[in-house]
Write a protein that holds these residues in place. Structure first.
Motif, short mmCIF file in Angstrom:
data_model
loop_
_atom_site.label_atom_id
_atom_site.label_comp_id
_atom_site.label_asym_id
_atom_site.label_seq_id
_atom_site.Cartn_x
_atom_site.Cartn_y
_atom_site.Cartn_z
N THR A 48 61.00 -19.18 18.67
CA THR A 48 59.88 -19.69 19.36
C THR A 48 58.79 -19.29 18.91
OG1 THR A 48 61.38 -20.18 21.40
CG2 THR A 48 59.04 -20.32 21.66
N VAL A 49 58.53 -18.08 18.98
CA VAL A 49 57.17 -17.39 18.49
C VAL A 49 56.92 -17.59 17.07
CG1 VAL A 49 57.92 -15.10 17.94
CG2 VAL A 49 55.52 -15.30 18.97
N ALA A 74 60.29 -18.69 28.51
CA ALA A 74 59.93 -19.78 29.60
C ALA A 74 60.71 -20.01 30.45
CB ALA A 74 58.97 -20.65 28.88
N ASP A 75 60.29 -20.54 31.80
CA ASP A 75 61.30 -20.92 32.89
C ASP A 75 62.16 -21.90 32.01
OD1 ASP A 75 60.10 -19.08 34.61
OD2 ASP A 75 58.81 -20.55 35.29
N ASP A 76 61.69 -22.79 31.39
CA ASP A 76 62.57 -23.71 30.70
C ASP A 76 62.62 -23.52 29.26
OD1 ASP A 76 63.90 -25.93 29.31
OD2 ASP A 76 62.71 -27.49 30.70
N PRO A 77 63.33 -22.49 28.82
CA PRO A 77 63.07 -22.01 27.32
C PRO A 77 63.49 -23.24 26.20
CG PRO A 77 65.22 -21.15 28.47
CD PRO A 77 64.41 -21.89 29.42
N VAL A 78 64.77 -24.05 26.60
CA VAL A 78 64.76 -25.28 25.73
C VAL A 78 63.35 -26.08 25.55
CG1 VAL A 78 66.33 -27.25 25.59
CG2 VAL A 78 67.25 -25.31 26.22
N ARG A 79 62.86 -26.44 26.69
CA ARG A 79 61.62 -27.43 26.50
C ARG A 79 60.54 -26.38 25.73
NH1 ARG A 79 59.42 -31.71 28.99
NH2 ARG A 79 57.21 -32.07 27.91
N ASP A 80 60.46 -25.34 26.01
CA ASP A 80 59.53 -24.40 25.59
C ASP A 80 59.69 -24.23 23.72
OD1 ASP A 80 57.13 -22.74 25.39
OD2 ASP A 80 58.29 -21.02 25.26
N ALA A 86 57.62 -28.63 17.65
CA ALA A 86 56.72 -30.12 17.38
C ALA A 86 55.43 -29.22 17.12
CB ALA A 86 56.56 -30.63 18.66
N GLU A 87 55.08 -28.25 17.63
CA GLU A 87 53.90 -27.71 17.25
C GLU A 87 53.61 -27.48 15.85
OE1 GLU A 87 50.97 -23.68 18.35
OE2 GLU A 87 52.55 -24.35 19.79
N VAL A 88 54.68 -26.50 15.13
CA VAL A 88 54.54 -26.17 13.73
C VAL A 88 54.80 -27.57 12.89
CG1 VAL A 88 57.11 -25.62 13.64
CG2 VAL A 88 55.42 -24.45 12.33
N THR A 89 55.55 -28.41 13.15
CA THR A 89 55.91 -29.35 12.41
C THR A 89 54.44 -30.24 12.30
OG1 THR A 89 56.80 -30.95 14.16
CG2 THR A 89 58.21 -29.70 12.34
N ALA A 90 53.78 -30.31 13.59
CA ALA A 90 52.53 -30.94 13.35
C ALA A 90 51.58 -30.36 12.82
CB ALA A 90 51.96 -31.18 14.93
N ALA A 91 51.55 -29.04 12.62
CA ALA A 91 50.43 -27.94 12.10
C ALA A 91 50.71 -28.32 10.41
CB ALA A 91 50.64 -26.85 12.22
N TYR A 92 51.99 -28.51 9.97
CA TYR A 92 52.21 -28.65 8.49
C TYR A 92 51.87 -30.20 8.12
CZ TYR A 92 55.04 -24.55 8.57
OH TYR A 92 55.60 -23.19 8.69
N ASP A 93 51.42 -31.22 9.18
CA ASP A 93 51.41 -32.52 8.78
C ASP A 93 50.04 -32.69 8.04
OD1 ASP A 93 51.94 -35.14 8.22
OD2 ASP A 93 51.94 -35.73 10.20
N ARG A 94 49.56 -32.02 6.91
CA ARG A 94 48.01 -32.49 6.54
C ARG A 94 48.26 -32.34 5.05
NH1 ARG A 94 44.39 -27.80 8.89
NH2 ARG A 94 43.30 -28.79 7.46
#
Length: 199
Positions: A48-49, A74-80, A86-94
């Motif tokens: 995750t990190v 997190a309380d919901d580690p699967v969702r986290d 999603a954050e990393v794939t979005a960051a690569y989308d440039r």
């Protein structure tokens, strides 16, 4: 290196890891993994990190050591985990991502690498960590056909020898497998994983 778009390969490897992690239940968190001394909880926190650290690096903030610090689950580690993916794939989308310079202090003080190299490292890490989680959860894992050639190429770029015996090494020393072994087994063994784990 001859490879399809590494951004697409990376996104698919990360998406596959999200699918595998989606099977996790609280009962799995203390299970052992192929990563020596790491439980599923430890491995998931690391995965995750790392997504968040690479995302920060893609945005120009990778030198901040705080973005690489492992956090409690997190309380919901699967969702986290899915959110971090999603954050990393979005960051690569440039469009300029392969040419951007990534700060990667996880690999040593002051280490920088072009985005093309950073994405290759991220891709192979999640091919292997996807397998790690699948094995820990006793799930099947399939290396996509078009992953084989680029994954083998990237794997063979990882140094062997004394560098693998230090605490800083991301991978354990190389293991031996038969020359005719399945490509996934060759990748895993080269990166210090026992393809037949836990046997």
């Amino acid at each position: 290196m001859t490879t399809p778009d590494i951004r697409d390969l990376n996104r698919r490897a990360v998406d596959y890891s999200v699918e595998i992690v989606g099977h996790l239940t609280p009962d799995h968190l203390e299970h052992p993994t192929p990563c020596a001394a790491w439980t599923v909880a430890d491995l998931l926190a690391h995965m995750t990190v790392q997504h968040r650290g690479f995302a920060a690096a893609a945005r120009g903030n990778g030198a901040d050591l705080d973005v690489w610090k492992v956090q409690p689950l997190a309380d919901d580690p699967v969702r986290d985990y899915a959110d971090a993916a999603a954050e990393v794939t979005a960051a690569y989308d440039r469009p300029d991502i392969l040419d951007r310079l990534f700060d990667l202090p996880e690999f040593g003080p002051g280490v920088q690498a072009p985005g093309s190299m950073a994405l290759r490292a991220h891709f192979i890490d999640y091919v292997v960590h996807g397998w790690d989680i699948a094995r820990a959860l006793d799930l099947p894992y399939r290396l996509a056909d078009d992953f084989v050639e680029p994954a083998l190429e990237i794997t063979l770029m990882v140094p062997t020898g004394e560098a693998r015996t230090t605490a800083q090494s991301a991978f354990a020393p190389e293991l031996t497998v038969a020359s005719e072994a399945d490509p996934l087994d060759r990748i895993l063994a080269y990166l210090g994983r026992n393809p037949s784990w836990p046997n």
